[in-house]
Design a protein around this motif. Structure first.
Motif, PDB file in Angstrom:
ATOM      1  N   GLU A  86       0.833  -1.214   0.000  1.00 14.76           N
ATOM      2  CA  GLU A  86       0.000   0.000   0.000  1.00 14.76           C
ATOM      3  C   GLU A  86       0.863   1.258   0.000  1.00 14.76           C
ATOM      4  OE1 GLU A  86      -4.094  -1.324   2.304  1.00 14.76           O
ATOM      5  OE2 GLU A  86      -2.301  -0.886   3.496  1.00 14.76           O
ATOM      6  N   HIS A  87       1.929   1.248   0.786  1.00 14.48           N
ATOM      7  CA  HIS A  87       2.816   2.415   0.833  1.00 14.48           C
ATOM      8  C   HIS A  87       3.549   2.609  -0.504  1.00 14.48           C
ATOM      9  CE1 HIS A  87       1.966   3.299   4.944  1.00 14.48           C
ATOM     10  NE2 HIS A  87       2.461   2.155   5.404  1.00 14.48           N
ATOM     11  N   LYS A  88       3.941   1.492  -1.127  1.00 17.78           N
ATOM     12  CA  LYS A  88       4.605   1.591  -2.436  1.00 17.78           C
ATOM     13  C   LYS A  88       3.650   2.118  -3.498  1.00 17.78           C
ATOM     14  CE  LYS A  88       8.292  -1.749  -1.829  1.00 17.78           C
ATOM     15  NZ  LYS A  88       8.891  -3.027  -2.189  1.00 17.78           N
ATOM     16  N   ILE A  89       2.406   1.662  -3.481  1.00 19.42           N
ATOM     17  CA  ILE A  89       1.400   2.139  -4.435  1.00 19.42           C
ATOM     18  C   ILE A  89       1.145   3.627  -4.229  1.00 19.42           C
ATOM     19  CG2 ILE A  89      -1.047   2.001  -5.074  1.00 19.42           C
ATOM     20  CD1 ILE A  89      -0.840  -1.048  -4.539  1.00 19.42           C
ATOM     21  N   ALA A  90       1.062   4.051  -2.962  1.00 24.91           N
ATOM     22  CA  ALA A  90       0.838   5.474  -2.662  1.00 24.91           C
ATOM     23  C   ALA A  90       1.998   6.327  -3.174  1.00 24.91           C
ATOM     24  CB  ALA A  90       0.647   5.670  -1.156  1.00 24.91           C
ATOM     25  N   PHE A  92       4.104   5.563  -5.612  1.00 22.94           N
ATOM     26  CA  PHE A  92       4.055   5.546  -7.067  1.00 22.94           C
ATOM     27  C   PHE A  92       2.970   6.490  -7.586  1.00 22.94           C
ATOM     28  CE2 PHE A  92       2.293   3.859 -11.039  1.00 22.94           C
ATOM     29  CZ  PHE A  92       3.422   3.939 -11.842  1.00 22.94           C
ATOM     30  N   GLY A  93       1.822   6.495  -6.903  1.00 23.57           N
ATOM     31  CA  GLY A  93       0.725   7.388  -7.304  1.00 23.57           C
ATOM     32  C   GLY A  93       1.109   8.848  -7.188  1.00 23.57           C
ATOM     33  N   HIS A  94       1.764   9.219  -6.080  1.00 23.45           N
ATOM     34  CA  HIS A  94       2.200  10.610  -5.903  1.00 23.45           C
ATOM     35  C   HIS A  94       3.265  10.993  -6.925  1.00 23.45           C
ATOM     36  CE1 HIS A  94       0.296  10.510  -1.819  1.00 23.45           C
ATOM     37  NE2 HIS A  94      -0.043  11.717  -2.246  1.00 23.45           N
ATOM     38  N   GLY A 171      -7.852   8.232  -9.044  1.00 18.96           N
ATOM     39  CA  GLY A 171      -7.191   7.340  -8.090  1.00 18.96           C
ATOM     40  C   GLY A 171      -6.787   8.063  -6.821  1.00 18.96           C
ATOM     41  N   HIS A 172      -6.293   9.286  -6.962  1.00 20.51           N
ATOM     42  CA  HIS A 172      -5.882  10.094  -5.809  1.00 20.51           C
ATOM     43  C   HIS A 172      -7.082  10.414  -4.911  1.00 20.51           C
ATOM     44  CE1 HIS A 172      -3.281  12.832  -3.635  1.00 20.51           C
ATOM     45  NE2 HIS A 172      -4.099  13.841  -3.849  1.00 20.51           N
ATOM     46  N   ILE A 173      -8.161  10.853  -5.527  1.00 23.52           N
ATOM     47  CA  ILE A 173      -9.378  11.167  -4.757  1.00 23.52           C
ATOM     48  C   ILE A 173      -9.948   9.900  -4.129  1.00 23.52           C
ATOM     49  CG2 ILE A 173     -11.771  11.970  -4.950  1.00 23.52           C
ATOM     50  CD1 ILE A 173     -10.736  13.884  -7.193  1.00 23.52           C
ATOM     51  N   GLY A 174      -9.981   8.824  -4.920  1.00 22.67           N
ATOM     52  CA  GLY A 174     -10.498   7.556  -4.405  1.00 22.67           C
ATOM     53  C   GLY A 174      -9.694   7.040  -3.221  1.00 22.67           C
ATOM     54  N   ALA A 175      -8.370   7.158  -3.300  1.00 19.54           N
ATOM     55  CA  ALA A 175      -7.519   6.710  -2.194  1.00 19.54           C
ATOM     56  C   ALA A 175      -7.766   7.542  -0.939  1.00 19.54           C
ATOM     57  CB  ALA A 175      -6.050   6.784  -2.597  1.00 19.54           C
ATOM     58  N   ALA A 176      -7.905   8.870  -1.117  1.00 19.35           N
ATOM     59  CA  ALA A 176      -8.163   9.749   0.030  1.00 19.35           C
ATOM     60  C   ALA A 176      -9.493   9.391   0.690  1.00 19.35           C
ATOM     61  CB  ALA A 176      -8.161  11.207  -0.412  1.00 19.35           C
ATOM     62  N   LYS A 184     -10.565   4.889   8.013  1.00 12.08           N
ATOM     63  CA  LYS A 184     -10.801   5.849   9.102  1.00 12.08           C
ATOM     64  C   LYS A 184      -9.493   6.304   9.760  1.00 12.08           C
ATOM     65  CE  LYS A 184     -15.434   4.097  10.076  1.00 12.08           C
ATOM     66  NZ  LYS A 184     -16.118   5.055   9.250  1.00 12.08           N
ATOM     67  N   ASP A 185      -8.484   6.584   8.930  1.00 13.76           N
ATOM     68  CA  ASP A 185      -7.220   7.080   9.457  1.00 13.76           C
ATOM     69  C   ASP A 185      -7.101   8.586   9.181  1.00 13.76           C
ATOM     70  OD1 ASP A 185      -6.372   7.361   6.799  1.00 13.76           O
ATOM     71  OD2 ASP A 185      -5.351   5.435   6.771  1.00 13.76           O
ATOM     72  N   ARG A 186      -5.920   9.142   9.379  1.00 11.11           N
ATOM     73  CA  ARG A 186      -5.728  10.599   9.308  1.00 11.11           C
ATOM     74  C   ARG A 186      -5.216  11.097   7.954  1.00 11.11           C
ATOM     75  NH1 ARG A 186      -2.529  13.295  11.594  1.00 11.11           N
ATOM     76  NH2 ARG A 186      -3.821  15.044  12.255  1.00 11.11           N
ATOM     77  N   THR A 187      -5.215  10.260   6.928  1.00 10.51           N
ATOM     78  CA  THR A 187      -4.632  10.641   5.645  1.00 10.51           C
ATOM     79  C   THR A 187      -5.250  11.935   5.102  1.00 10.51           C
ATOM     80  OG1 THR A 187      -4.073   8.362   5.104  1.00 10.51           O
ATOM     81  CG2 THR A 187      -4.220   9.901   3.267  1.00 10.51           C
ATOM     82  N   LEU A 188      -6.549  11.982   4.960  1.00 14.29           N
ATOM     83  CA  LEU A 188      -7.215  13.187   4.447  1.00 14.29           C
ATOM     84  C   LEU A 188      -7.149  14.324   5.465  1.00 14.29           C
ATOM     85  CD1 LEU A 188      -8.860  14.462   2.154  1.00 14.29           C
ATOM     86  CD2 LEU A 188     -10.926  13.547   3.223  1.00 14.29           C
TER      87      LEU A 188
END
Length: 197
Positions: A86-90, A92-94, A171-176, A184-188
């Motif tokens: 998940e961290h690698k995908i994030a 790569f997405g950024h 993808g960015h909006i969907g992930a947020a 339910k974490d603090r990402t957004l």
């Protein structure tokens, strides 16, 4: 309210750069689609829509460079719990978003055959009129602007603008939203909260 990033939240500057970039992207898409769908070619309305699109694009390019500089010179808030994949995908997405936010304005500028009336305040010369075009494209590559423009325009409009940018943004909006409503974490929250907690 911190100007710089902390281990918990993004700072005011990073947040403003993020949300202003998002608004500029929205403006760029609204203006280009308005021009295509609701105006006739070679009308003042079509010209206004084109010039707004070009102005938004150049603004995005400048802001993204500032965002990269700010990101390099600041800490990044701690990642939320997740798997290594998940961290690698994030990441790569950024990286993909930053790349496309640089390539879209560059291809838009170098592939446009008109000067930019930057928000109707002053003119930015078209790439065809620059020394770089004359030296690099005409003299070195021996290409006319028409020959040069065709593949650049195809990349800007048909590959990046029409498909890839939308997929990455979605993808960015969907992930947020996934992090906010499912995990339910603090990402957004890190990009919207004003308190460092």
């Amino acid at each position: 309210m911190n100007l710089k990033n902390t281990e918990h939240n993004y700072g005011v500057i990073a947040k403003h750069l993020h949300w202003i970039t998002a608004l500029l992207f929205l403006g760029a898409y609204i203006s280009v689609y308005f021009g295509q769908w609701f105006t006739d070619p070679k009308t003042s309305e079509n010209w206004t829509a084109l010039q707004l699109h070009l102005s938004f694009g150049i603004s995005i390019g400048v802001l993204v460079v500032l965002r990269i500089i700010w990101r390099i010179t600041n800490i990044t808030p701690k990642e939320e719990p997740g798997t290594n994949l998940e961290h690698k995908i994030a990441k790569f997405g950024h990286l993909s978003l930053y790349t496309i936010m640089l390539i879209l304005p560059i291809t838009g500028y170098i592939g446009t055959g008109v000067a930019t009336e930057f928000y109707f305040l002053f003119d930015i010369p078209k790439f065809q009129d620059t020394i770089m075009f004359k030296e690099l494209i005409e003299n070195t590559l021996d290409l006319s602007f028409k020959e040069f423009e065709k593949p650049i325009d195809f990349i800007h409009k048909n590959i990046l603008g029409a498909w890839l940018a939308w997929i990455l943004i979605a993808g960015h909006i969907g992930a947020a939203l996934y992090h906010h409503f499912i995990r339910k974490d603090r990402t957004l929250y890190k990009m919207t909260n004003n308190n460092d907690s």
